[in-house]
Design a protein around this motif. Structure first.
Motif, mmCIF file in Angstrom:
data_model
loop_
_atom_site.group_PDB
_atom_site.id
_atom_site.type_symbol
_atom_site.label_atom_id
_atom_site.label_comp_id
_atom_site.label_asym_id
_atom_site.label_seq_id
_atom_site.Cartn_x
_atom_site.Cartn_y
_atom_site.Cartn_z
ATOM 1 N N ASP A 55 79.380 60.602 62.936
ATOM 2 C CA ASP A 55 78.121 60.657 63.697
ATOM 3 C C ASP A 55 78.282 59.843 64.977
ATOM 4 O OD1 ASP A 55 75.428 61.244 64.257
ATOM 5 O OD2 ASP A 55 74.759 59.361 63.365
ATOM 6 N N ASN A 81 71.664 54.670 62.059
ATOM 7 C CA ASN A 81 70.734 55.600 61.392
ATOM 8 C C ASN A 81 71.406 56.416 60.293
ATOM 9 O OD1 ASN A 81 68.778 54.767 63.163
ATOM 10 N ND2 ASN A 81 68.947 56.531 64.529
ATOM 11 N N GLN A 104 73.075 52.089 66.257
ATOM 12 C CA GLN A 104 71.728 52.217 65.681
ATOM 13 C C GLN A 104 71.772 52.243 64.150
ATOM 14 O OE1 GLN A 104 68.855 54.991 68.172
ATOM 15 N NE2 GLN A 104 70.852 55.980 68.133
ATOM 16 N N ASP A 162 77.504 54.955 65.522
ATOM 17 C CA ASP A 162 76.364 54.614 66.376
ATOM 18 C C ASP A 162 75.799 53.254 65.956
ATOM 19 O OD1 ASP A 162 73.958 54.431 67.726
ATOM 20 O OD2 ASP A 162 73.440 56.540 67.432
ATOM 21 N N THR A 216 72.332 62.922 63.909
ATOM 22 C CA THR A 216 72.382 62.166 62.662
ATOM 23 C C THR A 216 71.871 62.998 61.485
ATOM 24 O OG1 THR A 216 72.134 60.117 63.891
ATOM 25 C CG2 THR A 216 71.569 60.042 61.551
#
Ligand code: ATP
Ligand code: MG
Length: 256
Positions: free
Chosen positions: A125, A44, A42, A40, A17
């Motif tokens: 990413d 981030n 997440q 992702d 990332t």
């Protein structure tokens, strides 16, 4: 036509990332038109580009499920000067929902066709897994950038990634190749890191980028301000290295 790159490594916490958002910011800084896609759950890379993942109207999830186009779902990060197709927890569900659908691994590729002329670079990413989400990234890309720490075990996971890339190349995406290994979080004071860094270069030659990203606390601090290091503190050593890496990427694609 945009060149599309996945930043992938199924190992967690290796700097994917950080590489994606700082390369995106570095490329924008040297005048390239950039779209950054967060694959992702997440989120981030989304947060780290100054886009609040909890407040997005549309995300990459909607694009994968074909309820929105990329032009509708991407937003401009004004501070970073690149576009962001963000992700949040909702994306974790896509994995399951995609299983039942046709061309499930080519959804992102299909969606990207429409915006290929809007950008010079599209960076993706990937999550730390070789999942359906990563597969969508690999099917859409021309190349893979693999961030690696210069540690003894770094090469171990590489075999799995290389095999996956070979399979995708053979069966799903003839364009796909490893563009390069990027040595990240490098600490020159540690002898072992110097040795591994040199071994990587002698073993993989041209497949290793010349630029080395140092371990630099400013790069680690930047995400808490919702910015890539390159934007948060342009004078930091790590930020300068990423701008250098952006220049190296611009040179590389001219040879592709
Ligand atoms: P995940 O697999 O969870 O997606 P990742 O591969 O995306 O992780 P990052 O989130 O980019 O890895 O980095 C992991 C941690 O290391 C973060 O806290 C990040 O700020 C820090 N980090 C990354 N690169 C550097 C660097 N060059 N110098 C110092 N810290 C770094
Ligand atoms: Mg990550």
């Amino acid at each position: 036509m945009a060149k599309i790159f996945c930043v992938a490594n199924q190992k967690g916490g290796v700097g994917k990332t950080t590489t994606t958002v700082n390369l995106a910011a570095g490329l924008a800084k040297v005048g390239q038109r950039v779209l950054m896609i967060d694959l992702d759950p997440q989120g981030n890379a989304t947060m780290g580009s100054g886009v609040d993942k909890r407040k997005m109207a549309l995300s990459v999830y909607d694009v994968l499920l074909e309820s929105a186009s990329i032009r509708e779902a991407a937003v401009l990060s004004e501070k970073c000067r690149y576009h962001v197709l963000g992700a949040n927890r909702e994306l974790a569900g896509a994995e399951v929902e995609l299983v039942a659908l046709d061309h499930r691994e080519k959804r992102l590729k299909a969606a990207l066709a429409e915006v290929a002329d809007d950008y010079d670079f599209i960076l993706i990413d990937c999550p730390p897994s070789l999942s359906m989400l990563t597969l969508n990234g690999l099917c859409a890309a021309h190349g893979v950038i693999v961030p690696m720490q210069c540690e003894y075990f770094a090469l171990e996971g590489l075999t799995d990634l290389v095999n996956t890339i070979k399979q995708v190349h053979a069966n799903l995406n003839r364009d796909l190749q490893i563009i390069g290994l990027l040595r990240v979080m490098f600490d020159p004071r540690i002898t072992l890191q110097q040795q591994v860094a040199e071994q990587l270069k002698s073993h993989f030659g041209d497949k290793v980028f010349n630029t080395v990203i140092p371990r630099n606390v400013r790069l680690a601090e930047a995400p808490s301000y919702g910015l890539p290091g390159v934007v948060f503190d342009p004078s930091a050593k790590g930020s300068q290295a990423f701008v250098e890496f952006a220049r190296e990427m611009v040179e590389r694609i001219q040879k592709m």
